[in-house]
Design a protein around this motif. Structure first.
Motif, short mmCIF file in Angstrom:
data_model
loop_
_atom_site.label_atom_id
_atom_site.label_comp_id
_atom_site.label_asym_id
_atom_site.label_seq_id
_atom_site.Cartn_x
_atom_site.Cartn_y
_atom_site.Cartn_z
N GLY A 49 -4.71 -4.64 7.71
CA GLY A 49 -5.35 -4.55 9.02
C GLY A 49 -5.92 -5.87 9.48
O GLY A 49 -5.73 -6.28 10.63
N PHE A 50 -6.63 -6.56 8.57
CA PHE A 50 -7.19 -7.87 8.92
C PHE A 50 -6.09 -8.87 9.26
O PHE A 50 -6.21 -9.62 10.24
N SER A 51 -5.04 -8.89 8.46
CA SER A 51 -3.95 -9.85 8.70
C SER A 51 -3.25 -9.57 10.02
O SER A 51 -2.97 -10.49 10.80
N LEU A 101 -6.09 1.49 -0.59
CA LEU A 101 -7.07 1.35 0.50
C LEU A 101 -7.43 -0.12 0.73
O LEU A 101 -7.50 -0.58 1.87
N VAL A 102 -7.64 -0.85 -0.36
CA VAL A 102 -7.95 -2.28 -0.24
C VAL A 102 -6.78 -3.01 0.42
O VAL A 102 -6.97 -3.85 1.31
N LEU A 133 -4.51 -1.73 2.45
CA LEU A 133 -4.45 -1.33 3.86
C LEU A 133 -5.48 -2.10 4.68
O LEU A 133 -5.20 -2.53 5.81
N THR A 134 -6.66 -2.30 4.11
CA THR A 134 -7.70 -3.07 4.79
C THR A 134 -7.25 -4.51 5.01
O THR A 134 -7.41 -5.07 6.10
N LEU A 135 -6.68 -5.12 3.96
CA LEU A 135 -6.19 -6.49 4.09
C LEU A 135 -5.03 -6.57 5.10
O LEU A 135 -4.92 -7.54 5.86
N TYR A 140 -4.49 -7.97 12.61
CA TYR A 140 -5.45 -8.26 13.67
C TYR A 140 -5.44 -9.76 13.98
O TYR A 140 -5.42 -10.17 15.15
N ALA A 184 0.84 -1.21 0.00
CA ALA A 184 0.00 0.00 0.00
C ALA A 184 0.87 1.25 0.00
O ALA A 184 0.59 2.23 -0.71
#
Length: 193
Positions: A184-186, A177-178, A180-182, A188, A81
């Motif tokens: 965050g999930f990883s 953005l996509v 960054l979202t992935l 987490y 990202a």
């Protein structure tokens, strides 16, 4: 077993990340000079090789402990990202014109261009990350290769039209953005697993 959901997620992520890349521009340039079908065959073959290598690398990552893999994948998505957000427009690259327009010369030129230009590219690294994340090489491979073929097809056939209506900066920001979202999930999952 094939998962349509995983393939669709991978398709979306890889498609968005590849759109602002040099591949679409290279495909556009080759497609305007040569028969589109010849160019596509060479480009598609090169992407199949790249996805196979990425899936193999991601499968090796899948052998590591789950928390460690999720942390590595999260950091790599963050790096991807960041690369997208900080990337500067390279402009058009010079592409050598084959001496003739035969199928083998044109498809070979497309194959070699993509094979060299995309080796170790962001989408190849992302595909390896996604293969490690989902532990589903078939679904990830199909989603990634279809996304890369779709971008190549768009670049070859309709790249100029797309770029008139959708600014490259917007495509790049959506892809970042996509990712960054992935990430965050990883991350987490790495912390809570």
């Amino acid at each position: 077993m094939f998962s349509l959901t995983v393939a669709a997620v991978v398709f979306g992520v890889v498609f968005l990340a590849e759109l602002p890349d040099k591949t679409a521009l290279a495909g556009l340039m080759l497609g305007t000079r040569y028969r589109a079908s010849y160019v596509f065959v060479g480009v598609a073959a090169a992407f199949a090789v790249h996805v196979s290598l990425a899936i193999a690398a991601g499968s090796v990552l899948g052998l590591l402990p789950h928390r460690l893999v999720q942390a590595i994948v999260g950091v790599l998505f963050l790096a991807g990202a960041t690369m997208l957000l900080l990337k500067k427009d390279d402009g058009e690259e010079e592409i050598r014109k084959p001496a003739d327009q035969s199928f083998w010369k044109v498809s070979g030129a497309g194959f070699m261009l993509i094979l060299v230009a995309e080796f170790g590219d962001l989408t190849q690294i992302m595909t390896a990350n996604l293969a490690a994340r989902y532990d589903d090489p078939l679904s990830v491979g199909i989603g990634a290769v279809l996304a890369l073929w779709a971008v190549a097809g768009l670049g070859i056939v309709g790249g100029r039209t797309l770029m008139r209506y959708v600014p490259l900066r917007l495509i790049t920001k959506v892809a970042a953005l996509v990712m960054l979202t992935l990430a965050g999930f990883s991350l987490y999952e790495a912390v809570t697993a």
